[in-house]
Design a protein around this motif. Structure first.
Motif, PDB file in Angstrom:
ATOM      1  N   UNK A  91     -13.575   9.668  15.035  1.00 19.03           N
ATOM      2  CA  UNK A  91     -11.856   8.984  15.380  1.00 19.03           C
ATOM      3  C   UNK A  91     -10.775   8.868  14.426  1.00 19.03           C
ATOM      4  N   UNK A  92      -9.571   8.861  15.089  1.00 20.30           N
ATOM      5  CA  UNK A  92      -8.805   8.340  14.232  1.00 20.30           C
ATOM      6  C   UNK A  92      -8.683   7.446  13.150  1.00 20.30           C
ATOM      7  N   UNK A  93      -9.356   6.214  13.226  1.00 20.39           N
ATOM      8  CA  UNK A  93      -9.200   5.444  12.214  1.00 20.39           C
ATOM      9  C   UNK A  93     -10.987   5.913  11.246  1.00 20.39           C
ATOM     10  N   UNK A  94     -11.747   7.054  11.647  1.00 21.76           N
ATOM     11  CA  UNK A  94     -12.920   7.620  10.552  1.00 21.76           C
ATOM     12  C   UNK A  94     -11.644   8.012   9.889  1.00 21.76           C
ATOM     13  N   UNK A  95     -10.593   9.034  10.418  1.00 17.21           N
ATOM     14  CA  UNK A  95      -9.950   9.890  10.064  1.00 17.21           C
ATOM     15  C   UNK A  95      -9.357   9.470   8.486  1.00 17.21           C
ATOM     16  N   UNK A  96      -8.516   8.301   9.250  1.00 17.40           N
ATOM     17  CA  UNK A  96      -7.641   7.437   8.026  1.00 17.40           C
ATOM     18  C   UNK A  96      -8.427   7.489   6.868  1.00 17.40           C
ATOM     19  N   UNK A  99      -7.404   8.699   3.278  1.00 20.50           N
ATOM     20  CA  UNK A  99      -6.936   7.579   2.069  1.00 20.50           C
ATOM     21  C   UNK A  99      -7.784   7.801   0.777  1.00 20.50           C
ATOM     22  N   UNK A 100      -9.204   8.647   1.507  1.00 21.05           N
ATOM     23  CA  UNK A 100     -10.662   8.124  -0.215  1.00 21.05           C
ATOM     24  C   UNK A 100      -9.958   9.795  -0.545  1.00 21.05           C
ATOM     25  N   UNK A 101      -9.646  10.620   0.176  1.00 21.28           N
ATOM     26  CA  UNK A 101      -8.896  12.391  -0.705  1.00 21.28           C
ATOM     27  C   UNK A 101      -7.633  11.668  -1.794  1.00 21.28           C
ATOM     28  N   UNK A 102      -6.873  10.753  -1.402  1.00 23.18           N
ATOM     29  CA  UNK A 102      -5.502  10.791  -1.528  1.00 23.18           C
ATOM     30  C   UNK A 102      -5.706   9.942  -3.052  1.00 23.18           C
ATOM     31  N   UNK A 103      -6.949   9.361  -3.149  1.00 24.05           N
ATOM     32  CA  UNK A 103      -7.178   8.345  -4.066  1.00 24.05           C
ATOM     33  C   UNK A 103      -7.996   8.835  -4.665  1.00 24.05           C
ATOM     34  N   UNK A 104      -8.913   9.995  -4.833  1.00 23.06           N
ATOM     35  CA  UNK A 104     -10.216  11.217  -5.351  1.00 23.06           C
ATOM     36  C   UNK A 104      -9.104  11.805  -6.515  1.00 23.06           C
ATOM     37  N   UNK A 105      -7.565  12.530  -6.017  1.00 28.47           N
ATOM     38  CA  UNK A 105      -7.040  13.301  -6.236  1.00 28.47           C
ATOM     39  C   UNK A 105      -5.902  12.806  -6.885  1.00 28.47           C
ATOM     40  N   UNK A 106      -5.666  11.312  -7.109  1.00 29.88           N
ATOM     41  CA  UNK A 106      -4.944  10.577  -7.604  1.00 29.88           C
ATOM     42  C   UNK A 106      -2.744  11.579  -7.242  1.00 29.88           C
ATOM     43  N   UNK A 107      -3.451  11.643  -5.371  1.00 29.29           N
ATOM     44  CA  UNK A 107      -2.077  11.909  -5.026  1.00 29.29           C
ATOM     45  C   UNK A 107      -1.192  10.920  -4.159  1.00 29.29           C
ATOM     46  N   UNK A 108       0.191  10.813  -3.964  1.00 30.11           N
ATOM     47  CA  UNK A 108       0.544   9.620  -3.560  1.00 30.11           C
ATOM     48  C   UNK A 108      -0.057   8.519  -2.506  1.00 30.11           C
ATOM     49  N   UNK A 109      -0.606   7.412  -3.349  1.00 38.35           N
ATOM     50  CA  UNK A 109      -1.030   5.942  -2.259  1.00 38.35           C
ATOM     51  C   UNK A 109      -0.512   6.123  -0.904  1.00 38.35           C
ATOM     52  N   UNK A 110       1.040   6.368  -0.211  1.00 38.93           N
ATOM     53  CA  UNK A 110       1.756   6.066  -0.049  1.00 38.93           C
ATOM     54  C   UNK A 110       1.589   7.306   1.565  1.00 38.93           C
ATOM     55  N   UNK A 111       0.811   8.549   1.112  1.00 42.83           N
ATOM     56  CA  UNK A 111       0.741   9.171   2.203  1.00 42.83           C
ATOM     57  C   UNK A 111       0.049   8.697   3.325  1.00 42.83           C
ATOM     58  N   UNK A 112       0.420   9.282   4.786  1.00 44.42           N
ATOM     59  CA  UNK A 112      -0.261   8.864   5.831  1.00 44.42           C
ATOM     60  C   UNK A 112      -1.248   9.603   6.432  1.00 44.42           C
ATOM     61  N   UNK A 113      -2.133   9.630   7.571  1.00 46.80           N
ATOM     62  CA  UNK A 113      -2.723  10.630   7.874  1.00 46.80           C
ATOM     63  C   UNK A 113      -1.669  11.520   9.236  1.00 46.80           C
ATOM     64  N   UNK A 114      -0.525  10.928   9.015  1.00 47.10           N
ATOM     65  CA  UNK A 114       0.778  11.724   9.812  1.00 47.10           C
ATOM     66  C   UNK A 114       1.355  12.674   8.824  1.00 47.10           C
TER      67      UNK A 114
END
Length: 416
Positions: free
Chosen positions: A340-345, A349-364
């Motif tokens: 679902x959208x929530x699952x993907x979101x 976010x878990x990928x962004x955190x794991x790779x130390x990418x910009x935490x402001x990134x969103x699924x869109x």
């Protein structure tokens, strides 16, 4: 039995005859009327359907009283209540039609229906016509309204709805913040107002209330300003961030999903709902999409850089016998593999955190990345609009120019 003379033709007939066999003159009007009444006797209504009673001897314009069954007594006798908003009808057929309409879509006749019960009845009908993403915004907004769940629907006033918008909160259910109160953002406040507008329109239609107080006030300017201020633009992935994503494929879960989105431009909801029967691995394209007329079932070629990623997810789905391209139960929750959208979101976010990418990134943002990189690569403007599902206003382009798969593919491959 005796013979009598017919008053019309004077020939002899039986005194039991209903009509003269010679001329047809009616002889026993009382018997004829009695038989007519027997012939027109109405069929018994089904159990639990309701009842229709003709009020006689009062010279009423609407003599047919219509009642519906709301339960049974301890002796299994039906409990009947007059139909609302109208219980009396001029003819039996009109009363019967009203019962049919009620039983097709029953509604609560109790004056003391609670707000929570009203919400359940309204959503049973309303959400069945909405797509999954919109239904989610309704249920999310409702989670902030617990303070008035147990109020009688007819007692709710504008001040109560404003109170929910300004002070309503939900309880966080997972993560480190589990158990904490989460107050409504400006956007959520606007959705709460919209929810009550629509729900009380329904209540007004079925005469559960006499006034829709949600529509007696507008959202305050402060909320509108807060909502505008809270909006932030989408942030496309930089070249360096894309490089980091590619370098970690196979090392960090779900990176492949994000990269597929970056090279195809799907909305998050569209990505989550991609079906195997919408994917052609022989000619390497997908035909899918939701939300707008321009976006539904649009053709998007599969870029050569992500073909292996698509094929891997396709094979996994086949082994799970899943109809969807992307599947995952997660580590802590059993249930459906469907994303679902929530699952993907959550996974995004878990990928962004794991790779130390910009935490402001969103699924869109991967969709925004696709559009940005396509423009930098000078992909044809109208080919790009077709692939991302944006409406083309130019009549020559939208009506008279037909882009086939290879035309779209040649433009798509300009992206590196």
């Amino acid at each position: 039995m005796a013979l009598i003379n017919c008053p019309e033709c004077q020939l002899q007939v039986s005194d039991k005859a209903l009509a003269c066999p010679h001329c047809g003159y009616p002889l026993n009007r009382a018997v004829i009327q009695q038989n007519y009444k027997k012939r027109t006797k109405r069929k018994r209504l089904p159990n639990g359907f309701g009842s229709i009673t003709e009020i006689k001897g009062k010279n009423l314009r609407n003599p047919f009283l219509t009642r519906i069954c709301v339960g049974k007594t301890e002796f299994n006798k039906p409990i009947l209540k007059p139909l609302k908003p109208k219980a009396y009808f001029p003819t039996y057929n009109e009363a019967y039609q009203a019962l049919i309409d009620y039983n097709r879509n029953p509604y609560d006749l109790e004056d003391d229906i609670l707000v929570e019960e009203l919400y359940e009845k309204w959503t049973d009908t309303y959400l069945s016509t909405c797509d999954e993403s919109y239904a989610r915004t309704i249920t999310s907004a409702w989670a902030y309204c617990s303070s008035i769940y147990q109020m009688r629907a007819k007692d709710v006033r504008a001040r109560h709805i404003k109170g929910v918008m300004d002070e309503g909160y939900r309880i966080e259910t997972r993560g480190k913040k589990k158990g904490e109160k989460v107050f409504a953002s400006a956007g959520t406040k606007a959705r709460i107002k919209s929810l009550f507008n629509l729900m009380y329109d329904y209540a007004l239609e079925y005469e559960i209330v006499t006034v829709n107080y949600a529509r007696t006030f507008d959202i305050s300017e402060d909320i509108m300003k807060e909502k505008e201020a809270s909006k932030r633009s989408h942030i496309p992935f930089s070249d360096n961030e894309l490089k980091i994503l590619w370098e970690n494929v196979g090392k960090v879960k779900y990176i492949d999903w994000i990269l597929i989105q970056c090279y195809m431009g799907w909305r998050p909801q569209e990505l989550a709902l991609l079906r195997l029967d919408e994917i052609n691995l022989e000619e390497w394209y997908m035909q899918a999409g939701i939300k707008t007329d321009a976006g539904k079932q649009r053709i998007v070629p599969i870029h050569t850089r992500i073909r292996d990623l698509v094929k891997q997810n396709y094979d996994i789905a086949m082994s799970l016998e899943s109809p969807y391209l992307f599947n995952d139960k997660g580590q802590t929750h059993a249930g459906s593999y469907k994303i679902t959208y929530d699952k993907y979101s959550y996974r995004f976010k878990a990928v962004m955190a794991a790779l130390n990418l910009n935490p402001e990134h969103r699924p869109h943002d991967p969709r925004n990345t696709f559009i940005t990189r396509a423009k930098k690569a000078e992909v044809d403007e109208y080919a790009l609009k077709e692939m991302v599902g944006h409406k083309i206003q130019d009549i020559t382009e939208s009506v008279y120019t037909l882009r086939d798969l290879e035309w779209l593919r040649s433009d798509l491959e300009k992206i590196r």
